[in-house]
Design a protein around this motif. Structure first.
Motif, short mmCIF file in Angstrom:
data_model
loop_
_atom_site.label_atom_id
_atom_site.label_comp_id
_atom_site.label_asym_id
_atom_site.label_seq_id
_atom_site.Cartn_x
_atom_site.Cartn_y
_atom_site.Cartn_z
N PRO A 55 3.95 -26.77 -39.91
CA PRO A 55 5.02 -26.76 -38.91
C PRO A 55 6.34 -26.30 -39.53
CG PRO A 55 4.30 -29.00 -39.38
CD PRO A 55 3.43 -28.09 -40.18
N GLN A 56 7.07 -25.48 -38.79
CA GLN A 56 8.36 -24.98 -39.26
C GLN A 56 9.39 -26.11 -39.24
OE1 GLN A 56 9.09 -21.83 -40.37
NE2 GLN A 56 11.08 -22.64 -40.91
N LYS A 57 10.11 -26.24 -40.33
CA LYS A 57 11.17 -27.24 -40.39
C LYS A 57 12.40 -26.70 -39.68
CE LYS A 57 9.57 -29.10 -44.78
NZ LYS A 57 9.89 -29.31 -46.21
N ASP A 58 13.14 -27.60 -39.04
CA ASP A 58 14.38 -27.16 -38.38
C ASP A 58 15.57 -27.79 -39.09
OD1 ASP A 58 14.59 -29.77 -37.45
OD2 ASP A 58 14.01 -29.28 -35.42
N ILE A 59 16.73 -27.47 -38.62
CA ILE A 59 17.98 -27.89 -39.25
C ILE A 59 18.10 -29.41 -39.39
CG2 ILE A 59 19.31 -27.85 -37.10
CD1 ILE A 59 20.69 -26.69 -40.45
N THR A 60 17.52 -30.16 -38.48
CA THR A 60 17.62 -31.63 -38.55
C THR A 60 16.92 -32.19 -39.79
OG1 THR A 60 15.66 -31.92 -37.15
CG2 THR A 60 17.82 -31.87 -36.05
N HIS A 61 16.01 -31.43 -40.36
CA HIS A 61 15.32 -31.86 -41.58
C HIS A 61 16.32 -32.10 -42.71
CE1 HIS A 61 12.43 -32.14 -44.81
NE2 HIS A 61 12.99 -31.11 -45.41
N LEU A 62 17.38 -31.30 -42.74
CA LEU A 62 18.38 -31.46 -43.80
C LEU A 62 19.08 -32.82 -43.73
CD1 LEU A 62 19.99 -27.90 -43.89
CD2 LEU A 62 18.23 -28.86 -45.40
N GLY A 63 19.13 -33.41 -42.55
CA GLY A 63 19.74 -34.73 -42.40
C GLY A 63 18.90 -35.85 -43.00
N ASP A 64 17.63 -35.57 -43.28
CA ASP A 64 16.74 -36.58 -43.86
C ASP A 64 16.73 -36.57 -45.39
OD1 ASP A 64 16.01 -37.26 -41.27
OD2 ASP A 64 14.30 -35.89 -41.26
N ILE A 65 17.40 -35.61 -45.98
CA ILE A 65 17.38 -35.46 -47.44
C ILE A 65 18.64 -36.12 -48.01
CG2 ILE A 65 17.31 -33.80 -49.34
CD1 ILE A 65 16.23 -31.76 -47.27
N HIS A 66 18.44 -36.93 -49.05
CA HIS A 66 19.57 -37.63 -49.68
C HIS A 66 19.37 -37.67 -51.19
CE1 HIS A 66 21.11 -38.88 -45.81
NE2 HIS A 66 19.88 -39.25 -45.49
N GLN A 67 20.47 -37.63 -51.90
CA GLN A 67 20.42 -37.73 -53.35
C GLN A 67 20.05 -39.16 -53.74
OE1 GLN A 67 24.20 -37.04 -55.26
NE2 GLN A 67 23.26 -36.61 -57.25
N ASP A 68 19.05 -39.29 -54.59
CA ASP A 68 18.60 -40.61 -55.02
C ASP A 68 19.53 -41.19 -56.08
OD1 ASP A 68 16.33 -40.53 -53.37
OD2 ASP A 68 15.13 -39.55 -54.92
N GLU A 69 19.54 -42.50 -56.14
CA GLU A 69 20.32 -43.19 -57.16
C GLU A 69 19.80 -42.74 -58.54
OE1 GLU A 69 23.43 -45.33 -58.23
OE2 GLU A 69 22.78 -45.29 -56.14
N GLY A 70 20.70 -42.34 -59.41
CA GLY A 70 20.32 -41.90 -60.74
C GLY A 70 19.89 -40.43 -60.82
N GLU A 71 19.79 -39.77 -59.69
CA GLU A 71 19.40 -38.36 -59.70
C GLU A 71 20.62 -37.50 -60.02
OE1 GLU A 71 16.95 -35.24 -56.83
OE2 GLU A 71 18.01 -36.91 -55.90
N SER A 72 20.46 -36.61 -60.99
CA SER A 72 21.60 -35.76 -61.37
C SER A 72 21.93 -34.78 -60.25
CB SER A 72 21.28 -34.99 -62.65
OG SER A 72 20.35 -33.96 -62.38
N LEU A 73 23.18 -34.36 -60.23
CA LEU A 73 23.61 -33.39 -59.23
C LEU A 73 22.83 -32.08 -59.39
CD1 LEU A 73 25.42 -32.63 -56.89
CD2 LEU A 73 27.19 -32.00 -58.54
N LYS A 74 22.58 -31.69 -60.62
CA LYS A 74 21.84 -30.44 -60.88
C LYS A 74 20.43 -30.52 -60.32
CE LYS A 74 20.55 -27.33 -64.63
NZ LYS A 74 20.64 -27.05 -66.06
N ALA A 75 19.74 -31.62 -60.55
CA ALA A 75 18.37 -31.80 -60.04
C ALA A 75 18.37 -31.85 -58.52
CB ALA A 75 17.74 -33.07 -60.62
#
Length: 106
Positions: A55-75
């Motif tokens: 299934p094709q992802k739509d723009i709302t998928h980006l709202g479900d992505i979050h940087q994890d605690e301890g995850e570097s900005l680069k990663a």
């Protein structure tokens, strides 16, 4: 090929040449004279392989992505870019807004 007026028989044979592996064996295993037109072949192919379509992802998928605690900005940026590229026609400003909102505080 349809625009050029190519006959269905030629399009069906050309379609076979684009297949590999299981898809090619599926097509070759169809009973002789069971395909009446290229449209018929395309419909049967889509029906047979519809479950494999991602299934094709739509723009709302980006709202479900979050940087994890301890995850570097680069990663996180690498992960974000991969997810952003999986979505067609995202305006840069909209993607940037989602990106900023997805960063952990601090």
């Amino acid at each position: 090929m349809q625009v050029l007026g190519v006959k269905d028989q030629v399009m069906c044979r050309a379609f076979l040449l684009t297949f590999k592996g299981l898809a090619q064996r599926w097509l070759v295993a169809l009973p002789p004279s069971s395909i009446r037109s290229f449209e018929d072949l395309a419909d049967r192919f889509m029906s047979h392989y519809a479950a494999n379509i991602k299934p094709q992802k739509d723009i709302t998928h980006l709202g479900d992505i979050h940087q994890d605690e301890g995850e570097s900005l680069k990663a996180y940026l690498a992960q974000w870019q991969k997810e952003d590229q999986a979505i067609e026609e995202v305006e840069d400003q909209t993607a940037l807004t989602f990106f900023i909102e997805s960063l952990r505080s601090g």
